[in-house]
Each structure stands twice: as structure tokens, then as C-alpha cells.
Design a protein around this motif. Structure first.
Motif, PDB file in Angstrom:
ATOM      1  N   HIS A 311       0.638  -1.286   0.115  1.00 59.20           N
ATOM      2  CA  HIS A 311      -0.094  -0.064   0.104  1.00 59.20           C
ATOM      3  C   HIS A 311       0.980   1.357  -0.021  1.00 59.20           C
ATOM      4  CE1 HIS A 311      -2.987   2.808   1.170  1.00 59.20           C
ATOM      5  NE2 HIS A 311      -2.237   3.371   2.091  1.00 59.20           N
ATOM      6  N   GLU A 312       0.781   1.960  -1.048  1.00 59.77           N
ATOM      7  CA  GLU A 312       1.702   3.178  -1.177  1.00 59.77           C
ATOM      8  C   GLU A 312       1.122   4.322  -0.320  1.00 59.77           C
ATOM      9  OE1 GLU A 312       2.550   3.064  -5.596  1.00 59.77           O
ATOM     10  OE2 GLU A 312       0.794   2.398  -5.373  1.00 59.77           O
ATOM     11  N   ARG A 368     -10.268   0.874   0.851  1.00 61.37           N
ATOM     12  CA  ARG A 368      -8.812   0.866   0.527  1.00 61.37           C
ATOM     13  C   ARG A 368      -8.498  -0.701   1.074  1.00 61.37           C
ATOM     14  NH1 ARG A 368      -5.428   1.264  -3.683  1.00 61.37           N
ATOM     15  NH2 ARG A 368      -3.200   1.433  -2.710  1.00 61.37           N
ATOM     16  N   TYR A 369      -8.897  -1.273   2.157  1.00 63.78           N
ATOM     17  CA  TYR A 369      -8.431  -2.655   2.588  1.00 63.78           C
ATOM     18  C   TYR A 369      -9.030  -3.627   1.720  1.00 63.78           C
ATOM     19  CZ  TYR A 369      -8.165  -6.646   5.526  1.00 63.78           C
ATOM     20  OH  TYR A 369      -7.829  -7.851   5.960  1.00 63.78           O
ATOM     21  N   ASP A 370     -10.359  -3.287   1.159  1.00 62.07           N
ATOM     22  CA  ASP A 370     -10.872  -4.314   0.419  1.00 62.07           C
ATOM     23  C   ASP A 370     -10.253  -4.659  -1.098  1.00 62.07           C
ATOM     24  OD1 ASP A 370     -12.833  -4.945   2.394  1.00 62.07           O
ATOM     25  OD2 ASP A 370     -14.191  -3.674   1.506  1.00 62.07           O
ATOM     26  N   GLU A 371      -9.887  -3.247  -1.644  1.00 58.94           N
ATOM     27  CA  GLU A 371      -9.065  -3.180  -2.844  1.00 58.94           C
ATOM     28  C   GLU A 371      -7.724  -4.000  -2.469  1.00 58.94           C
ATOM     29  OE1 GLU A 371     -10.262   1.216  -4.384  1.00 58.94           O
ATOM     30  OE2 GLU A 371      -7.888   0.919  -3.594  1.00 58.94           O
ATOM     31  N   CYS A 387      -1.022   4.235   8.157  1.00 57.19           N
ATOM     32  CA  CYS A 387      -1.683   3.481   7.158  1.00 57.19           C
ATOM     33  C   CYS A 387      -1.630   2.104   8.037  1.00 57.19           C
ATOM     34  CB  CYS A 387      -0.937   3.182   5.996  1.00 57.19           C
ATOM     35  SG  CYS A 387      -0.647   4.568   4.778  1.00 57.19           S
ATOM     36  N   ASN A 388      -0.834   1.736   8.656  1.00 57.01           N
ATOM     37  CA  ASN A 388      -0.547   0.417   9.276  1.00 57.01           C
ATOM     38  C   ASN A 388      -1.958   0.326  10.269  1.00 57.01           C
ATOM     39  OD1 ASN A 388       0.447  -1.291  11.643  1.00 57.01           O
ATOM     40  ND2 ASN A 388       1.237  -2.095   9.793  1.00 57.01           N
ATOM     41  N   VAL A 389      -2.226   1.118  11.200  1.00 54.35           N
ATOM     42  CA  VAL A 389      -3.111   1.125  12.184  1.00 54.35           C
ATOM     43  C   VAL A 389      -4.748   0.845  11.417  1.00 54.35           C
ATOM     44  CG1 VAL A 389      -4.567   2.198  13.683  1.00 54.35           C
ATOM     45  CG2 VAL A 389      -2.023   2.285  13.930  1.00 54.35           C
ATOM     46  N   ASN A 390      -4.781   1.898  10.437  1.00 50.33           N
ATOM     47  CA  ASN A 390      -5.919   1.877   9.481  1.00 50.33           C
ATOM     48  C   ASN A 390      -6.383   0.682   8.747  1.00 50.33           C
ATOM     49  OD1 ASN A 390      -6.930   4.174  10.535  1.00 50.33           O
ATOM     50  ND2 ASN A 390      -7.665   5.095   8.644  1.00 50.33           N
ATOM     51  N   LEU A 391      -5.210   0.094   8.491  1.00 53.79           N
ATOM     52  CA  LEU A 391      -5.403  -1.040   7.426  1.00 53.79           C
ATOM     53  C   LEU A 391      -5.138  -2.384   8.094  1.00 53.79           C
ATOM     54  CD1 LEU A 391      -3.656   0.453   4.291  1.00 53.79           C
ATOM     55  CD2 LEU A 391      -5.878   0.089   4.663  1.00 53.79           C
TER      56      LEU A 391
END
Ligand code: SF4
Ligand code: SF4
Length: 410
Positions: A311-312, A368-371, A387-391
Motif C-alpha cells: 500500500h503506497e 482501501r483494505y478491500d481493494e 496506514c498500518n493502524v488503519n489497514l
């Protein structure tokens, strides 16, 4: 000050031809239930309204959430035929709102963060605890590099629990609480006991893995420990530009005082802020800024059997679409792919809205996670603590330092 902000805003919104292309990539539009004001085009329209009303002496309109909810990802810029950046419109509009004497549209959490950071050098008053990850490690006091964590990995366990508390309190009570803390910043000490200890241990481990990777690569560096201040990212992003100017100079003096001329950052927000924003606010800025992955040279790394999706982070790929170091490094260790939306079409994880718009942030991260999951990858790898926490919706999301450290063979 306000005149130059209005002029910049006019230059930005004046070119919009109202085509709506920017809405197709804006990551806040869908999670907001397609509310026009929480999409890129709506922000440009609101920017125009703010501009005209401010010039005509009409009080700031009540739709300031439109600007505060913008993730500053810059995805809109790459599809706009007129070269308008709705992220910049939002940033300038937040600066106008906070510079204005009419403060009733200020987000209470934004105010709280700014006041607490000004008092403690950390947005949640946890500067001391932010150094606990380094216990038992020794650093090289006189090295040419300084490791600057910016407290970002350390803050995540607090924001996660703070958001859960906000949900159970409800909006009115939590906004009241934030306003009280903004008036009396020492009250933050009550909130800052609430941290997710499991996440704290995980993130401390990530910082130790970054140290491990740098040391394997032969880099020597010092570390400020409890003296390390937060870089001020929130103060800038929330538009408190005068306070940020003062704060950035304070942070610069601390970094400069370490004697190191080269600063190693460990997350894209701190890297972007120090490299691209500080020089605009600090006279004679004279520090070299690095992202740690650009310095590592790992002699022996074992290729793993799993498929990885990277994930960029927006503050790398949507600031400089050519920057691909994390992807290159990952590709040497695993079968690595990108999500369908990648490069300058990449989609933000929603993380920057975590404290100010938690529900919107959660929905954006799920999209974004589903993508990312739809690529069929076994592991999602991130290169940013937010990003790490959110994903991290399952145990299959890893920070890049942890993934690489698990592959290094000594
Ligand atoms: S893509 Fe550009 S020109 Fe079109 S609506 Fe958005 S900001 Fe305006
Ligand atoms: S910067 Fe990102 S969140 Fe903000 S308007 Fe543009 S696309 Fe939407």
C-alpha cells in the motif's frame, strides 16, 4: 497574512471548470455517503464561497468540515484538467479559518491538538513514554546521523483508544471534552493513560526493527530519547500556520542542537514535512533529510513464499509518483504487487481523518483494505504508521520494517 492566503486561494479556485473529474478519485466522497461538500469538487466550490465571503466581510460559512475532512492526499490534482489541487484549496481554507478572528467553525479536536502540542511538544502529552521503545539500546552520541522518530509510531496506540472513547461518548460530549482540554491542556494527562498496549508493543518492535536494519547497513546514529519533539504535522495540516511557524523553528533548534547534520526519518509524514515544508518556515534551513529505507543496504535477505501487496503512502507516491524505493526493496524479498489503484491513482487509507472524522476514516480504510485484499495477496505491507493502524483489520497487515527484519539472515 490573510490577504496573501486569499490571493493564493483565488489563484487555485479560479481555474476550476466544474467538470467533476476530481470527484472520481477523492477518497472521502464515497465514505461520506456522496455528500458533495466532502468531495474534491465541493471543496473547490466551498473555497470559492469562503473567498468571496471573506473578501466581503461576511462571517466564515458553517461548512468548514468540508475542508477539515480533506485528507490532503493530492489524488485530485492528477486528474484535474485545469491543474487545480483541491487538497491545497482545503489547506489554504483551513489556514484562513484559523487566522480569522471568527473561530466558531474551528474543529474542537484540532484546537485541542494544537494547544497540547504547544505545551508538551507532543499532541497527546506523551513525550516521555514515546522514548520507552529505546530502553536498553545504545546510540552513537557523535554520529553524523540522528534518528528522528517524530513520535508517530508511538502515538498510534493512543489515538486508537481515544477514538473508541469518542465513539462511546457521542459527538456532543466528546467535543465538549476536547474544548475543555484545549483550554486546560494539562487535562490531556487523563486521556493519555488510555493506550492500546498490545499495539504499543508492536510499534515499539517496529522502531527496534528499523534500528536493526540501519545497523546491519552500517549506519551509525544518535537519538534524542525523551527530548525528541513531535514534528508538528497536525499543526500544519490543520491550518494553524502562525503557530506552526513558531513550532517548526523550535523543532529545528532541537534537531540542530543534536550536532548531527543528517536526519533519518521513519515515516512519510515526518519526511515530507521536514524535507518540503520546514524550509519554507525556517530561515537558513540546513539539515539533510532522509527516509530510512533510502539508507539501508541489507547484505543477505531471504525471499519469502508469500504474495505481498504494498500500500503506497500518499505522502510518498502522491507527492512524487516516481518514488518507489519501498516497492523495490519489497520486490527483492517477495512476490510483490500493487492494488488496482496505484501510483498517481493511489487511494488514501483515510488515516489523517482518524482523530477529527473517525467514522469517515473507518469507512475510507475499509474501501482501501478491500481493494488491497482483492489482489489475492497473503500480506498487506505498509510504510507508514497511520496506514498500518488503519489497514490492520486482520493479522495479515505488516509494517515494511517488520517484514524486512523477518527476512534478514545474518
Ligand atoms: S477536476 Fe479540476 S476543474 Fe474539474 S471540478 Fe475538479 S477542481 Fe474543478
Ligand atoms: S486532497 Fe484527497 S481528500 Fe482532499 S479533495 Fe483531493 S482527493 Fe479529496
Amino acid at each position: 497574512m490573510i490577504e496573501s492566503l486569499l490571493e493564493e486561494l483565488e489563484n487555485e479556485v479560479g481555474n476550476c471548470i466544474n467538470c467533476g473529474f476530481c470527484e472520481t478519485v477523492c477518497p472521502t466522497l464515497d465514505p461520506s455517503g456522496f455528500s458533495l461538500w466532502k468531495g474534491a469538487r465541493g471543496r473547490v466550490i466551498m473555497g470559492r464561497t469562503l473567498l468571496e465571503d471573506t473578501k466581503n466581510g461576511i462571517p466564515i460559512p458553517a461548512l468548514s468540515d468540508s475542508f477539515y475532512s480533506c485528507l490532503d492526499c493530492h489524488a485530485c490534482l492528477y486528474v484535474c484538467p485545469a491543474g487545480v489541487n483541491a487538497g491545497k484549496v482545503s489547506q489554504l481554507s483551513r489556514e484562513i479559518i484559523t487566522t480569522s478572528s471568527d473561530r466558531k467553525n474551528e474543529n474542537p479536536y484540532a484546537r485541542m491538538i494544537v494547544e497540547v502540542t504547544a505545551k508538551y511538544g507532543n499532541p497527546l502529552g506523551v513525550k516521555k513514554q514515546s522514548a520507552a521503545w529505546s530502553e536498553g539500546l545504545e546510540f552513537d552520541k557523535n554520529a553524523e546521523y540522528l534518528l528522528y522518530t517524530g513520535n508517530m509510531f508511538q502515538l498510534m496506540p493512543y489515538t486508537k483508544n481515544l477514538n473508541s472513547a469518542r465513539k462511546s461518548m457521542g459527538k456532543a460530549l466528546s467535543n465538549f471534552m476536547a474544548s475543555r482540554v484545549a483550554k486546560h491542556p494539562s487535562l490531556i494527562k487523563m486521556l493519555s493513560r488510555m493506550r492500546d498496549r498490545e499495539m504499543e508493543q508492536k510499534n515499539f518492535g517496529t522502531l527496534r526493527n528499523i534500528v536493526k536494519l540501519l545497523r546491519i547497513s552500517g549506519i551509525r546514529f544518535s537519538y534524542l530519547g525523551e527530548e525528541e519533539p513531535y514534528p508538528g504535522t497536525f499543526i500544519y495540516d490543520l491550518g494553524y500556520i502562525e503557530k506552526f511557524a513558531k513550532y517548526a523553528n523550535y523543532v529545528y533548534s532541537v534537531l540542530k542542537g543534536s550536532g548531527a547534520g543528517k536526519i533519518i526519518t521513519v515515516d512519510p509524514h515526518t519526511y515530507d514535512l521536514l524535507k518540503n515544508t520546514f524550509p519554507r518556515f525556517v530561515a537558513n534551513f540546513n539539515l539533510e533529510i532522509f527516509y530510512y529505507l533510502d539508507l539501508i543496504k541489507i547484505p543477505t535477505i531471504e525471499k519469502g513464499p508469500e504474495k505481498v501487496v504494498y500500500h503506497e503512502p500518499c505522502h510518498f507516491v502522491l507527492r512524487d509518483p516516481k518514488y518507489s524505493k519501498p516497492f523495490q526493496v519489497l520486490s527483492t524479498t517477495a512476490d510483490t504487487v500493487l492494488a488496482r489503484r496505484n501510483g498517481n491513482r493511489s487511494r488514501c487509507c483515510g488515516g489523517p481523518d482518524e482523530l477529527t472524522f473517525p467514522e469517515l476514516s473507518e469507512k475510507a480504510s475499509q474501501i482501501r483494505y478491500d481493494e488491497l485484499k482483492s489482489t489475492g495477496a497473503d500480506i498487506i505491507v505498509t510504510a507508514c504508521p497511520i496506514c498500518n493502524v488503519n489497514l490492520s483489520k486482520e493479522n495479515t497487515t505488516m509494517e515494511i520494517a517488520d517484514y524486512l527484519a523477518s527476512r534478514v539472515r545474518s
